[in-house]
Every structure is written in structure tokens, then in C-alpha cells.
Design an enzyme around this catalytic site. Structure first.
Site, PDB file in Angstrom:
ATOM      1  N   LYS A 123       0.512  -1.270   0.215  1.00 43.45           N
ATOM      2  CA  LYS A 123      -0.364   0.002  -0.121  1.00 43.45           C
ATOM      3  C   LYS A 123       0.649   1.027   0.067  1.00 43.45           C
ATOM      4  O   LYS A 123       2.097   1.148   0.504  1.00 43.45           O
ATOM      5  CB  LYS A 123      -1.183   0.412   1.341  1.00 43.45           C
ATOM      6  CG  LYS A 123      -2.006   1.073   1.091  1.00 43.45           C
ATOM      7  CD  LYS A 123      -2.866   1.198   2.628  1.00 43.45           C
ATOM      8  CE  LYS A 123      -3.963   2.307   2.673  1.00 43.45           C
ATOM      9  NZ  LYS A 123      -4.815   2.044   3.672  1.00 43.45           N
ATOM     10  N   SER A 145     -10.215   1.480   2.709  1.00 46.76           N
ATOM     11  CA  SER A 145      -8.765   2.678   2.308  1.00 46.76           C
ATOM     12  C   SER A 145      -7.712   2.127   1.333  1.00 46.76           C
ATOM     13  O   SER A 145      -7.741   2.467   0.300  1.00 46.76           O
ATOM     14  CB  SER A 145      -7.752   3.908   2.639  1.00 46.76           C
ATOM     15  OG  SER A 145      -7.541   3.064   4.031  1.00 46.76           O
ATOM     16  N   SER A 165      -9.728  -0.557   7.024  1.00 50.74           N
ATOM     17  CA  SER A 165      -9.560  -0.289   5.401  1.00 50.74           C
ATOM     18  C   SER A 165      -9.082  -1.645   5.420  1.00 50.74           C
ATOM     19  O   SER A 165      -8.084  -2.093   4.248  1.00 50.74           O
ATOM     20  CB  SER A 165      -8.029   0.915   5.803  1.00 50.74           C
ATOM     21  OG  SER A 165      -9.410   1.966   5.531  1.00 50.74           O
TER      22      SER A 165
END
Lengths: 473, 560
Positions: free
Chosen positions: B167, B242, B266
Site C-alpha cells: 500500500k 482505504s 481499511s
């Protein structure tokens, strides 16, 4: 107007740890800008603070030395404000749970009067970066600090200075800070308000920053008291604000009003777990506290029979006190050691611009020199030359005396001959002496000493002179 | 509470945040709306609740006072030229399977790297899961280097040679780390996050940086400065967020595993929407050093993969105390993989009634009931419970996460570069921390948080795990939340409690809705019972096939 200034202090002390508060960068003064910084203290995204255990230990020691209560639960908070010298946009400080609360410090005024001042709290925090005309230097960012907050307990600059000297001495004895005001490792902010004597409560206070010497603290207190008194006398209102002391122009200028300083939005620092201190840990630190200057002064007077004034000079610095005591233990006369430490040693430090820590003199060597004087091997005048040699790294006292022929002249025949020569050379002075002007005796001693190249035994010269002058009629 | 535009300007000034003329009335409206929702926590009884500093109250592990030279430079990589890769297919393989084939010499790390690189180059156009990925030559050279170490017997990790996506809020030395924000443009970290370092040590290959909601704030991955991520199951839908890129990349088969971060769901919510397995470890298990913080007391890095076994294997690489993060804990030495016995006989599972009604989509409810049945057939007992905190976990989460974010983001240049969602959260966080509101919002939320932790502690005295939905529904359409900032307000209601209480939580694929979109079931365990949670997921996956289903690639996506 009959008025009293009411003064409280906030003292920021940089701790002399090896590394910074929350990262492994070195702590030092000076050097090229931005050479002692890393992603953590520069606030690079993603980095986290990790507490230096020594910072905590030093802060605990300070708390104990000032009689504070060390809290068993303490934690860091974030103080949020935006300023270019704050790389993270917040300062890691302590707000809700400071490490030390409530202490009391007794100190002595120059006239010998004892006073006390309350400590509200001592907390830990990180120093900010340093802003200069050329940019920002992160070397100072993250240097561990303690902030000592006193009560509004001072009524004069004199009391403040006496208190500050005491605090500085304690911190130096703890060896947790070098307390160099000019280098910013001991910074004093003065909170001052004026209390008209007919009123119960003091008026609005101002905070004064950037005081880089004791002299500046005294001047700023005088100046700010007068400024506030003038405002009040002319019927005005003192504004609550932070002022900056301008040492060059010797006046204070407003920095910011308290209103804009605003709201720090404190909250518990989530990156550093709280600290729980056990009673054993705190007691252990308490046991490790050194003997501080006032107690040591009293003990040196009692144990070594030296004069209180000398003892105070000796204990003004811990290294000097240690040097004295070790030498005094080894020497035949502690008074002789005290004489050297308070006299020639202080003089040498002064002219060479050295700190006691930089001094090469060992206690054993100092004891040998003192004994050489006590035993009459060398007289004090010649011994000063030996002392200079020792301060520049020499160690062999007797060797030096031998090589340079500094040994004291005690041969009575030689001394008597010199006395004879001096008295013959100055018949008019002899007449004066005989007429009762005994003051000229010193002149004769000096003349004889000169004849003997400064090496004559003063006691023997005196007795030879007295004997000879006594026979001249 | 009504927030006026003047009030917004005042808050923005405190936050040193620049607002455009367009944003001022917009933010006044959004803050007013959200504060109305937050009012519910005032009614939560927190009498006698002891505040805890953070979940689990870890011991403060300090640093010895030793100075080290500053700014050590990483040695340059050797750049071994790679042998020409063979063409292989990785479809359907898990990380552990690929790792085993590399160790057995069936695949070389270079073959795997080439297949992954080419797959990303060809197929990510439709998904937009990656923000950046290394040059092919560099990537293959790294793989060759790892293969040499494997050949020399120096790398025996079961995942050596396996590419993993990271990420884009996790720092990697010399590689831009953007958090999908324009405000972070130009940030090239001078250091590796601890997790990136540990992946390297295990011989895993960083396949690229994954797209996400800007600064990890959001649950749709639409707020990215690099454009929205699309759901591989239906490209007109969001992947969740997210960590949307992290979930979509696994679902699309671009990489078999990724790292995400989870502050309020997330990792788990996008895993649920994309039909993959995602794990949020107990707080303090995985180092946050090098994670661009959103909310420090809630953030945790974790893996996304096809199954619980891969997640456990990656956890074995990531987990463990880190001297650079004092909130990490000393963990027992047993590996997570060792927990995967598949035996859950006699385990007690709680099923909160709140997860089976209210606003929860009926297909989701059906899948959760079915999952409960599956656990029963595996020998576990399942009992209904009430978990009242689900009603007020969201407001507490919003207050605490935005408060911390408003401070964490202060180190990022605050010119006019943040998107609306980020601006809203900074304003809200600044507001709840302000001296006037601190007690009413921030302190109250801390008490509510402690109360939620206590509620879970009580549940885990009687149960080994809680089973509930990950999300109320399946993946929404792209742009569905555009007109209503509170559209996704409840999206995280089942995921935030695990963050607030610092608990381990796993999402496993557990079915599909009538439109064919994946549904995830969430298993939450007691504090530091991460192995138990992963084992429950592993047992579930040993008798179900949902995690093996792959989206059918649409006509626009070329078949390899």
C-alpha cells in the site's frame, strides 16, 4: 506607588545525554548545521519517537533533588502548534501527567538569609529546531529538555539570581546538564507582574524570553518592573503577552500576545506508551543522589578545618570540590591544599579560559605540591611556577623543582650573609627601623629574598633579620 | 450542532489549513451534518470508566542512550542481470504455493517476477490498483538476486521469491510514497518501513505501490489523487477502502498477496468487497515504523491474500517487536502458521444480533447465518449475543481518528493540496481537540473507547471469537457517495470496534449477493489471539470454496 514585583520562573534545561530524546542522533553544541539529525527528529512522515531511558532517569534525578514527588504514572502529550522550528507540527511534551509535581527549594541570598521557592512541576519535552537567518538547523531538534516551573515566589532580581545559582549548582552536581546559558542549555523565562501592596492579588503578568545570562535576567526584571509600574501609575493596563529581551539595546520588545498563542490542542501522545515507575526505581534513584553544595560546604569546614569562605569557593564546582577533597585526604595540610585551590587554581582557570573539567591536574600531584610547601622544600613563590607547569600537563613535582633549582634555600650561613649585605646597603632604612618605623621590616625581607633568587626560606629570613636588627643600636 | 462558515474559518486557521472559497460553505455543511451524528455518544454511560492510554496499554520499551552516526546511506544494490524468464501462469495459486514451487525449483523467482510484472502492465489499466511499480529490468534483477540466495541455501522462507504489493502509505527507500495524495508529491522516503525491511529479509519482492483513498481516509478508494480503483468483480463498482488497491490487486490476480493498513476497517472492508482474505492484527503486533500515520492509536498494517494460510505466513514475516516503534509488543515465539491446525472443535463463537438485522443487506445476513452453520458443522458452538457498542463505535472512532489525524498530518505541507475528505477530517479533528470542545468530544470518545474495550473483554471471557459481517452491504457503485458525504458513514460500523479495542480481526470470503458480488464474514478474536482468529478462518476455508472463486474478466480485459 508602593509596589512589589511578583516573579515566577520557567527554566528549560537541556539534558547532557549522549543521544536525543526520541532518536539516536548525538547531542552536542555547535558543529555544522544539520549534521546531527535523522528522519525521526526532522519529522519525516512515517517515523516514530522512541524514548531515551536516560532522559527519564535524568528528569527523575532532577525531581528528587528539588524535593518533588515523582509520579508513578506519567505520560507524554502532544502540544500542537504550527511554527517553522517545529518539524512535526507538534512538540512532544508533558501536560496532563508531568513526571514531577510539587517541590520546594531552599536557597541562600548573598546576605546569608535563607529563602524558599516552590516548584509547581518538572516535565520532560523535546527541544525545537533552531531558526536562523540562513535557514533551519535540526541539530537541536529533539534534544531532551526538562522544564522546571516555579511558583510566583520571588520578589526581587536578587532572590531570582540566588535561586538560579542554586538550581544550576544542583544540576551540575547531578551531572545531568552542563547548564551553559550562553549556549542555550540553561534557559530562563521570567513571568512578572506587579502587585500594588494594597491589593491582594498580583496584576496581569508578562512572560520574558531570550535571557542568555544572569546579568540579562537581572536587567530584564528591573526593566520590566519599571515598565509595568509606569503603565500602572499612568492609569494604564498591562497587557498579557510574551516579550523578548533584547540584550544589545537592553530593553524588552513584544513577541506575541497570549491570545494569539491560543490553543495547543493537547492530547496523549499515541506513539509513546505511558510510563509506570515503581517505588523501587524511584528509591534507587534517590539513593544515587550526590551530596550537594550546601551540605558539602558544611562538611568540608567540619572535616578539614578550612574557612567557610574557602569552602564555598571550592564547592561552587563539583569537579573542583572533588579535586580538593581527594588532594586534602592525601596531603599533610588540608589548609595548604585549600589555599592552592582557591588561589592559584582559580587564577589559572581564569587566565587560561578553561573549565574545571578541562583541567589536567590530579589530586595526588596537587597533594605532593602542597606537602612540598608544608615541608619547606619549596616556598610559595617558587611553587607557583611548579603549579603552572602542573596545569599545562606536568606531573613530576619534585623532578621539576630539582631541574629548575626551585628548592628552598635554608642554609643559615648563606641567609645571614645576605641579611648582612642588605642592611649594609641600606643604612638609612636601618636608622628608620631603629626609630620605630617597624613597617620597613617587609622591605628587608623582600630585599633578602631577591638576593637569594626568591628561593630563601621566609621563616629563616625573618628570624635572621630580627636577630640582626635587634643587635644594631 | 450547527457550524457556521465563520466558525469553519476559525477552525481552519487553528489547523493552519488553507480553504478555497468553494470549500468554506461545503465544510460548514459537512461538519454540521457529522456533528449531528456524533451527538449519540453523549448518551453513552461511561460512569466509572477508567481511561486507558491505548488498547492493551503496552509497556513503554525505551531506548538505551547511545548515539549513532546520522543518515547512514543504504548500500547500492548489486543489480544481478536476470536470466531470460520462462512463461508461466500463476492463476489460482496462493503465495505459499508459489513459494513452495520456487523452493522446489519448479518456478524460478525470475519466472514469477516476469509473470507478475507483465500481468500488472497488461491488466492494471482497468483496475488502477497500482500507483507505481518498478522498472521490469530492476524487478527481474531483484528476483534473480533472490533466486541466487535461494540456490545458495541462504533463503529458506516459505515466501522467498513471492512478489507482494505494498500500500502506498508504507515507506520504501528511494521509491515515491504518495498516500495517493497530491500533498505528498515528491516524497521519496530515505528509509524502509520495518515491514518493508522484514519482507526483504524474507526474500519477498516489492511488486509496486498500491492505490488507496487519499491518506487512507475513506472506504471506497475513490478519493485517490491518481483516480479511483475499480472492483475486479464489477469495474463500475468500488473495491472498498482505504486499501482498495491492495484488495483489488489480489482479486484481479495481479499479485497473490499485498500489504494494507487498517485504521477503522481499511483492510477488511475492501477484502470483503473484493472477495479476498484480509487480516488486521492485534494493535502492537506489527510495527508502524514507516507507515504514514492516519490515527496512530488505531493504525495497524496487515496482509491481504487469497486465504487465511497466506495471511498467517505473511504475519510470520511481519509480526514482532520493533525497537523503532515503542507501541509494539513482545510476542510469543510460536508462528502463526503453526496455529493453523484446522481444528476448532469446542470453540465458542458469539454471533451479535446487531449484525443480523437493522441496515444489513439480507444477502449479507444470509451469508453470515450460513457461515455460523459452517462453524457448527466444524465442531464449534455458536450463540447469539448483544453487542450494544456497535451503535456508538462509529462516533467514537470518528472523533479519535480525526483528532489524531489533525495532528499527524501537521508535518505534511498544508497548502491547497488536500482533497475534500481529508480537509473535512482535519477540520473535525481540530474542532474536537479545541479547548472548548475537548471534554465534550475528545475526552468523551476516549471514555467510550475504553467502555467498548471492556464490553469486548466481557464477551471474550465467554467466547473465543465474534462472528459478524464485515460490511453492511456489498461493493457500491462508483460515485454513489458523491452527493452525500454521510453515505458511507455506517460502512465501518462492524469494523471499527476491533480497532478501538486493539483486537485481531479477519475477513474471509463467505458468499455472494444476488448480483454476484462478494460478501465477507468477519471473525474478531480476543486481544493477541491472532493465531486463534487465523485458525478459525483457515478451518472455514478448508470446507468452503468462496475464497477460490475468481472474478470473470470482462471483455475489455485481455485474457492471457
Amino acid at each position: 506607588m508602593n509596589v512589589d514585583p511578583v516573579i515566577g520562573l520557567e527554566i528549560h534545561v537541556e539534558l547532557s545525554t549522549q543521544s536525543k530524546a526520541f532518536c539516536s542522533c548525538a547531542v552536542a553544541f555547535g558543529g555544522a548545521p544539520n549534521t546531527r539529525c535523522c528522519p525521526v527528529c526532522c519529522g519525516v512522515p512515517g517515523t516514530l519517537p522512541v524514548l531515551n531511558e536516560k532522559m527519564l532517569e535524568y528528569a527523575v534525578l532532577a525531581g528528587l533533588a528539588f524535593g518533588c514527588e515523582i509520579q508513578s504514572y506519567t505520560r507524554f502529550d502532544r502540544k500542537n502548534y504550527c511554527y517553522p522550528d517545529l518539524p512535526k507540527g507538534y512538540q512532544i511534551s508533558q501536560h496532563a501527567h508531568p513526571l514531577c509535581r510539587g517541590g520546594e527549594v531552599a536557597f541562600t541570598l548573598p546576605d546569608g538569609k535563607r529563602e524558599t521557592a516552590g516548584i509547581c512541576e518538572i516535565h520532560m519535552e523535546e527541544d525545537t529546531a533552531k531558526q536562523s537567518a540562513t535557514g533551519i538547523d535540526y541539530n537541536r531538534a529533539g534534544v531532551p529538555l526538562i522544564e522546571i516551573v516555579t511558583g510566583p515566589d520571588f520578589r526581587s532580581a536578587e532572590a531570582v539570581l540566588a535561586f538560579l545559582s542554586h538550581v544550576k549548582s544542583v544540576l551540575e552536581y547531578l551531572e545531568i546538564s552542563d547548564c551553559r546559558m550562553q549556549e542555550g542549555s540553561f534557559r530562563v523565562d521570567v513571568n512578572l507582574s506587579i502587585k500594588p501592596s494594597h491589593r491582594e492579588t498580583p496584576g496581569t503578568r508578562t512572560e520574558m524570553k531570550n535571557l542568555s545570562s544572569f546579568r540579562a535576567v537581572a536587567a530584564a526584571i528591573e526593566h520590566e518592573s519599571q515598565r509595568q509600574i509606569q503603565i500602572l501609575e499612568s492609569g494604564g493596563q498591562v497587557e498579557q503577552e510574551t516579550r523578548r529581551w533584547d540584550e544589545t539595546n537592553r530593553c524588552s520588545v513584544p513577541m506575541r500576545t497570549k491570545v494569539d498563542a491560543g490553543d495547543y490542542r493537547y492530547f496523549p501522545e499515541p506513539d509513546i506508551p505511558p510510563i509506570r515507575l515503581t517505588t523501587e526505581y524511584i528509591e534507587g534513584q534517590k539513593a544515587a543522589l550526590p551530596e550537594f553544595a550546601p551540605a558539602l560546604t558544611a562538611r568540608l569546614v567540619a572535616d578539614y578545618g578550612i574557612a567557610p569562605t574557602d569552602a564555598r569557593i571550592i564547592t561552587a564546582n563539583k569537579q573542583i570540590a572533588t579535586l580538593f577533597e581527594s588532594a586534602a585526604k592525601a596531603a599533610k595540610s588540608a589548609q595548604e591544599v585549600a589555599r592552592w585551590v582557591t588561589g592559584e587554581l582559580m587564577y589559572q582557570l581564569h587566565i587560561q579560559g578553561m573549565t574545571p573539567a578541562e583541567l589536567a591536574l590530579s589530586p595526588a600531584t596537587l597533594a605532593v605540591l602542597a606537602d612540598a610547601v608544608t615541608d619547606g622544600i619549596v616556598n610559595r613563590t617558587a611553587a607557583k611556577q611548579v603549579f603552572g607547569y602542573l596545569c599545562s600537563g606536568g606531573t613530576d613535582v619534585m623532578g621539576y623543582i630539582g631541574i629548575h633549582g626551585l628548592g628552598q634555600m635554608s642554609d643559615e650561613a648563606v641567609i645571614t650573609a645576605a641579611v648582612e649585605q642588605v642592611l649594609t646597603a641600606h643604612p638609612s632604612v636601618v636608622t628608620a627601623y631603629r626609630d620605630g618605623q617597624t613597617k620597613v621590616f617587609g622591605f628587608f625581607v623582600g630585599e633578602v629574598m631577591q638576593k637569594l633568587d626568591g628561593k630563601g626560606n621566609p621563616a629563616k629570613i625573618r628570624s635572621a633579620l630580627q636577630e640582626r636588627l635587634g643587635t644594631i643600636h | 450542532m450547527k457550524i457556521t462558515q465563520a466558525c469553519i474559518e476559525q477552525i481552519a486557521e487553528r489547523a493552519t489549513l488553507w480553504l478555497s472559497e468553494r470549500q468554506k460553505p461545503l465544510m460548514a455543511k459537512r461538519l454540521s451534518e457529522i456533528l449531528e451524528r456524533l451527538a449519540v455518544i453523549q448518551g453513552v454511560d461511561t460512569l466509572g470508566i477508567q481511561l486507558e492510554h491505548q488498547a492493551g496499554s503496552p509497556e513503554n520499551i525505551m531506548r538505551p542512550d547511545t548515539a549513532v552516526p546520522t543518515m547512514a546511506q543504504a548500500p547500492p544494490s548489486k543489480n544481478t542481470p536476470a536470466a531470460k524468464p520462462r512463461s508461466i501462469t500463476l492463476t489460482g495459486l496462493t503465495a505459499l504455493q508459489i513459494g513452495a514451487k520456487i523452493q522446489a525449483g519448479i518456478f524460478s523467482a525470475v519466472d514469477v517476477a516476469a509473470a507478475v510484472w507483465d500481468g500488472i502492465a497488461e491488466q492494471d489499466r482497468d483496475i488502477n490498483a497500482f500507483i507505481s511499480h518498478p522498472a521490469r529490468k530492476t524487478f527481474l534483477a531483484e528476483a534473480a538476486e533472490i533466486q541466487e540466495q535461494i540456490n545458495r541455501g541462504e533463503l529458506t522462507s516459505p515466501l522467498a521469491g513471492v512478489p507482494i504489493g505494498i500500500k502506498d502509505n508504507i515507506c520504501t527507500t528511494g521509491v515515491a510514497t504518495t498516500c495517493a495524495s497530491q500533498a505528498m508529491a515528491g516524497f521519496v522516503p530515505p528509509y524502509d518501513a520495518t515491514v518493508a525491511e522484514r519482507l526483504k529479509k524474507a526474500g519477498m519482492l516489492a511488486a509496486g505501490k498500491l492505490n488507496m483513498d487519499e491518506l487512507a481516509m475513506g472506504s471506497t478508494s475513490e478519493t485517490s489523487y491518481f483516480g479511483p480503483v475499480r472492483n475486479p468483480w464489477a469495474v463500475d463498482r468500488v473495491p472498498g477502502g482505504s486499501s482498495g488497491g491492495s484488495a483489488a490487486a489480489v482479486a484481479a490476480g495481479l499479485v497473490c498477496c499485498t500489504l494494507g493498513s487498517d485504521t477503522g476497517g481499511s483492510i477488511r472492508q475492501p477484502a470483503s468487497h473484493c472477495g479476498v482474505t484480509g487480516f488486521k492484527p492485534s494493535y502492537g503486533t506489527v510495527s508502524r515504523h514507516g507507515l504514514i500515520a492516519y490515527a496512530s492509536s488505531l493504525d495497524q498494517i496487515g496482509p491481504l491474500a487469497h486465504d487465511a494460510a497466506d495471511c498467517a505466513a505473511i504475519m510470520d514475516v511481519l509480526a514482532g517487536q520493533d525497537a523503532k516503534d515503542s507501541t509494539t509488543l513482545e510476542l510469543p515465539s510460536a508462528t502463526y502458521l503453526a496455529h493453523l491446525t484446522g481444528d476448532i472443535q469446542g470453540m465458542r463463537i458469539a454471533l451479535p444480533e446487531e449484525g443480523l438485522g437493522g441496515g444489513v443487506n439480507e444477502d449479507v445476513v444470509a451469508s453470515i447465518r450460513q457461515a455460523a452453520e459452517t462453524f457448527r458443522t466444524l465442531g464449534a458452538t455458536v450463540e447469539y449475543i448483544r453487542l450494544p457498542c456497535l451503535d456508538y463505535a462509529i462516533p467514537a472512532y470518528y472523533i479519535l481518528s480525526t483528532a489524531e489525524a489533525s495532528s499527524n498530518l501537521a508535518r505534511i505541507d498544508r497548502c491547497r493540496n488536500f482533497g475534500d475528505e481529508v480537509v473535512k477530517r482535519i477540520l473535525l479533528g481540530t474542532f474536537v481537540l479545541s479547548a472548548e470542545q475537548h471534554e465534550r468530544y475528545y475526552q468523551k470518545a476516549r471514555r467510550v473507547r475504553a467502555q467498548i474495550s471492556r464490553q469486548f473483554e466481557q464477551v471474550f471471557q465467554a467466547y473465543d471469537a465474534v462472528l459478524m459481517p464485515t460490511s453492511q452491504g456489498t461493493a457500491p457503485l462508483l460515485g454513489a457517495g458523491e452527493d452525500n458525504s454521510l453515505h458511507n458513514y455506517l460502512a465501518d460500523m462492524f469494523t471499527v470496534p476491533a480497532n478501538l479495542a486493539g483486537l485481531p480481526a479477519l475477513t474471509v470470503p463467505a458468499g455472494f449477493d444476488r448480483g454476484g458480488l462478494p460478501i465477507g464474514a468477519q471473525i474478531v478474536g480476543g486481544r493477541l489471539m491472532d493465531g486463534t482468529v487465523l485458525n478459525l478462518g483457515h478451518a472455514f476455508q478448508s470446507v468452503t470454496e468462496y475464497h477460490k472463486k475468481r472474478p470473470v474478466k470482462e471483455a475489455s480485459v485481455s485474457e492471457r
